[in-house]
Enzyme design. Structure first.
Site, PDB file in Angstrom:
ATOM      1  N   CYS A   1      -8.357  -0.638  -3.198  1.00  0.00           N
ATOM      2  CA  CYS A   1      -8.015  -0.892  -4.554  1.00  0.00           C
ATOM      3  C   CYS A   1      -8.662  -2.154  -5.109  1.00  0.00           C
ATOM      4  CB  CYS A   1      -6.527  -0.944  -4.650  1.00  0.00           C
ATOM      5  SG  CYS A   1      -5.729   0.910  -4.325  1.00  0.00           S
TER       6      CYS A   1
ATOM      7  N   HIS B   1      -5.256  -3.194 -11.593  1.00  0.00           N
ATOM      8  CA  HIS B   1      -5.438  -2.110 -10.929  1.00  0.00           C
ATOM      9  C   HIS B   1      -4.151  -1.139 -10.828  1.00  0.00           C
ATOM     10  CE1 HIS B   1      -5.633   0.938  -7.778  1.00  0.00           C
ATOM     11  NE2 HIS B   1      -4.850   0.399  -7.136  1.00  0.00           N
TER      12      HIS B   1
ATOM     13  N   ASN C   1      -3.261   6.731  -9.247  1.00  0.00           N
ATOM     14  CA  ASN C   1      -4.025   5.585  -8.727  1.00  0.00           C
ATOM     15  C   ASN C   1      -5.217   6.092  -8.384  1.00  0.00           C
ATOM     16  OD1 ASN C   1      -4.744   3.709  -6.867  1.00  0.00           O
ATOM     17  ND2 ASN C   1      -3.184   3.287  -5.790  1.00  0.00           N
TER      18      ASN C   1
HETATM   19  N1  ACO Z   1       9.446  12.651  -4.281  1.00  0.00           N
HETATM   20  C1  ACO Z   1      10.584  12.728  -4.039  1.00  0.00           C
HETATM   21  N2  ACO Z   1      11.339  11.802  -3.051  1.00  0.00           N
HETATM   22  C2  ACO Z   1      10.333  10.711  -2.345  1.00  0.00           C
HETATM   23  C3  ACO Z   1       9.089  10.884  -2.534  1.00  0.00           C
HETATM   24  C4  ACO Z   1       8.429  12.022  -3.436  1.00  0.00           C
HETATM   25  N3  ACO Z   1       6.955  11.905  -3.908  1.00  0.00           N
HETATM   26  N4  ACO Z   1       8.304   9.842  -1.788  1.00  0.00           N
HETATM   27  C5  ACO Z   1       9.210   9.243  -1.367  1.00  0.00           C
HETATM   28  N5  ACO Z   1      10.462   9.945  -1.618  1.00  0.00           N
HETATM   29  C6  ACO Z   1      11.975   9.405  -1.069  1.00  0.00           C
HETATM   30  C7  ACO Z   1      11.861   8.651   0.257  1.00  0.00           C
HETATM   31  O1  ACO Z   1      11.838   9.587   1.365  1.00  0.00           O
HETATM   32  C8  ACO Z   1      13.130   7.757   0.219  1.00  0.00           C
HETATM   33  O2  ACO Z   1      14.059   8.877   0.518  1.00  0.00           O
HETATM   34  P1  ACO Z   1      15.265   8.046   1.319  1.00  0.00           P
HETATM   35  O3  ACO Z   1      15.987   7.047   0.476  1.00  0.00           O
HETATM   36  O4  ACO Z   1      16.304   9.093   1.400  1.00  0.00           O
HETATM   37  O5  ACO Z   1      14.901   7.558   2.691  1.00  0.00           O
HETATM   38  C9  ACO Z   1      13.263   7.618  -1.099  1.00  0.00           C
HETATM   39  O6  ACO Z   1      12.301   8.542  -1.979  1.00  0.00           O
HETATM   40  C10 ACO Z   1      12.924   6.004  -1.495  1.00  0.00           C
HETATM   41  O7  ACO Z   1      11.461   5.923  -1.122  1.00  0.00           O
HETATM   42  P2  ACO Z   1      10.605   4.548  -1.255  1.00  0.00           P
HETATM   43  O8  ACO Z   1       9.414   4.678  -0.388  1.00  0.00           O
HETATM   44  O9  ACO Z   1      11.763   3.290  -0.933  1.00  0.00           O
HETATM   45  O10 ACO Z   1      10.615   4.737  -2.832  1.00  0.00           O
HETATM   46  P3  ACO Z   1       9.849   3.322  -3.570  1.00  0.00           P
HETATM   47  O11 ACO Z   1      10.881   3.218  -4.858  1.00  0.00           O
HETATM   48  O12 ACO Z   1       9.342   2.261  -2.684  1.00  0.00           O
HETATM   49  O13 ACO Z   1       8.629   3.788  -4.327  1.00  0.00           O
HETATM   50  C11 ACO Z   1       6.094   3.934  -3.865  1.00  0.00           C
HETATM   51  C12 ACO Z   1       7.408   4.598  -3.222  1.00  0.00           C
HETATM   52  C13 ACO Z   1       6.049   4.550  -5.238  1.00  0.00           C
HETATM   53  C14 ACO Z   1       5.130   4.243  -2.869  1.00  0.00           C
HETATM   54  C15 ACO Z   1       6.163   2.268  -4.204  1.00  0.00           C
HETATM   55  O14 ACO Z   1       6.718   1.950  -3.066  1.00  0.00           O
HETATM   56  C16 ACO Z   1       4.691   1.794  -4.345  1.00  0.00           C
HETATM   57  O15 ACO Z   1       4.553   2.033  -5.458  1.00  0.00           O
HETATM   58  N6  ACO Z   1       4.383   0.977  -3.387  1.00  0.00           N
HETATM   59  C17 ACO Z   1       3.079   0.162  -3.927  1.00  0.00           C
HETATM   60  C18 ACO Z   1       1.917   0.976  -3.828  1.00  0.00           C
HETATM   61  C19 ACO Z   1       0.737  -0.063  -4.267  1.00  0.00           C
HETATM   62  O16 ACO Z   1       0.683  -0.880  -4.819  1.00  0.00           O
HETATM   63  N7  ACO Z   1      -0.394   0.563  -3.483  1.00  0.00           N
HETATM   64  C20 ACO Z   1      -1.380  -0.594  -3.313  1.00  0.00           C
HETATM   65  C21 ACO Z   1      -2.674   0.212  -3.812  1.00  0.00           C
HETATM   66  S1  ACO Z   1      -3.156   1.582  -3.099  1.00  0.00           S
HETATM   67  C22 ACO Z   1      -4.623   1.255  -2.065  1.00  0.00           C
HETATM   68  O17 ACO Z   1      -5.012   0.053  -1.653  1.00  0.00           O
HETATM   69  C23 ACO Z   1      -5.170   2.563  -1.338  1.00  0.00           C
END
Ligand code: ACO
Length: 335
Positions: free
Chosen positions: A115, A262, A292
């Site tokens: 990213c 980003h 993304n």
């Molecule tokens: N649909 C429904 N439920 C989901 C999904 C989905 N697609 N994905 C996860 N869940 C569930 C999980 O299983 C979890 O359930 P549980 O509470 O029963 O265990 C719940 O939703 C919460 O999951 P979290 O992972 O805690 O959700 P969060 O609010 O953290 O969101 C996300 C996840 C969107 C991935 C977030 O953490 C994020 O954006 N992280 C950073 C991303 C980023 O900056 N990446 C860097 C760039 S990418 C690169 O370099 C290639």
């Protein structure tokens, strides 16, 4: 002193729109969850069986940038190509772009910084230009994520986020201008390499496992992300690296005319916007439409900002990124 100026910006997005509801039929997810947690409403995924490749989409974006810059492909004297989803394991995608554009035998360099890839690539171009080595550098960020995602419920935490797309800029040497790239700032923290990773194929684990079909349940060929941990690091590093760029140039956050981060998660972008106390008109987000797109997200957003008249001559443009590695980076540009 020579300045590096962005004289043209281009983009390419595949036609195929995949909405959140489309994903509901593939995995246990919902439009509400995706929108609430990420801001994403739809993304582009290359249709299976399509002839599009990462380098071809990069080529289309490059052609758009060349048109915008009003220069010929023969004026380009170096290529920097950022991607985490190359056409081949090797060679890199830069040489394929050189082939596609039918450019003479100039150098082509691939950047593997996920990213942060576009800002790393821009930084490389900036240094080559400032050293006097090259005059017109084509910088491309292009990704086809869709082919490599786990589109079952197992992969839902990652797959709903990523989209396909490409962006490109032409960076030109200019001696008589006070506009251009003011500075770039690059960082990494490899101790967290495995927190956001596609582990295989690798030199430890070659493709034979897939061919043999021995590891049907092996998810190491799909992206893994420790989402919460990445999120927490991202918000911290984004702000840090933006402030580093401002301080380096004796500027303040009030001097930012436009911030393009980003596009990883709308909540991350909004958090940074709030921390910097920037009004909505000073921030450009398009993750809602494209998800993304990793190395492509900043140049795509830059192109759209220009098309929407969000940027004018003399403006201070701030770019910032965070991603796998971990790596993070910023660039400050006087437009
Ligand atoms: N649909 C429904 N439920 C989901 C999904 C989905 N697609 N994905 C996860 N869940 C569930 C999980 O299983 C979890 O359930 P549980 O509470 O029963 O265990 C719940 O939703 C919460 O999951 P979290 O992972 O805690 O959700 P969060 O609010 O953290 O969101 C996300 C996840 C969107 C991935 C977030 O953490 C994020 O954006 N992280 C950073 C991303 C980023 O900056 N990446 C860097 C760039 S990418 C690169 O370099 C290639």
């Amino acid at each position: 002193m020579i300045k590096s100026e962005i004289i043209g910006v281009g983009y390419y997005l595949p036609d195929n729109v995949v909405s959140n509801s489309d994903l509901e039929s593939k995995m246990d997810t919902s439009d509400d969850w995706i929108k609430e947690r990420t801001g994403i409403e739809e993304r582009r995924w290359v249709k299976s069986g399509s002839k599009l490749t990462t380098s071809l989409m990069g080529t289309y974006a490059a052609q758009d940038a060349l048109l915008n810059a009003k220069i010929s492909k023969d004026d380009i004297d170096f290529i920097v190509f950022a991607t985490l989803s190359p056409d081949y394991y090797f060679p890199g995608s830069g040489v394929l772009l050189q082939r596609n554009l039918k450019i003479k035998e100039i150098g082509a360099l691939d950047i593997r910084n996920q990213c942060s890839g576009f800002i790393y690539a821009l930084s490389v171009a900036d240094q080559y230009i400032k050293s006097g080595m090259y005059k017109n550098i084509l910088v491309v960020g292009s990704e086809i994520h869709s082919g490599g995602l786990d589109k079952t419920s197992r992969g839902r935490g990652v797959s709903v986020i990523f989209g396909d797309g490409a962006g490109a800029v032409i960076v030109q040497a200019n001696k008589n201008s006070n506009s251009g790239i003011l500075s770039t700032h690059l960082h990494s923290e490899g101790k967290y390499a495995e927190e956001l990773i596609v582990k295989n194929p690798s030199t430890n684990h070659w493709i034979d496992k897939i061919i043999d079909g021995k590891d049907q349940d092996d998810s190491s060929y799909f992206p893994y992300m420790n989402g919460n941990f990445v999120f927490k690091n991202a918000v911290l590093r984004f702000e840090e690296v933006i402030m580093e760029a401002l301080n380096y140039n004796n500027l303040t956050k009030e001097d930012i005319s436009l911030l393009i981060t980003h596009q990883a998660n709308l909540r991350i972008s909004k958090f940074i916007q709030n921390r910097l106390k920037l009004s909505n008109d000073k921030v450009y987000n398009n993750i809602m439409k494209y998800g993304n797109t990793t190395a492509a997200s900043i140049p795509i957003a830059l192109k759209e900002s220009l098309l929407n008249n969000k940027l004018k001559k003399g403006d201070i443009l701030c770019l910032a990124a965070f991603g796998s590695g971990f790596t993070w980076a910023s660039a400050l540009i006087k437009w």
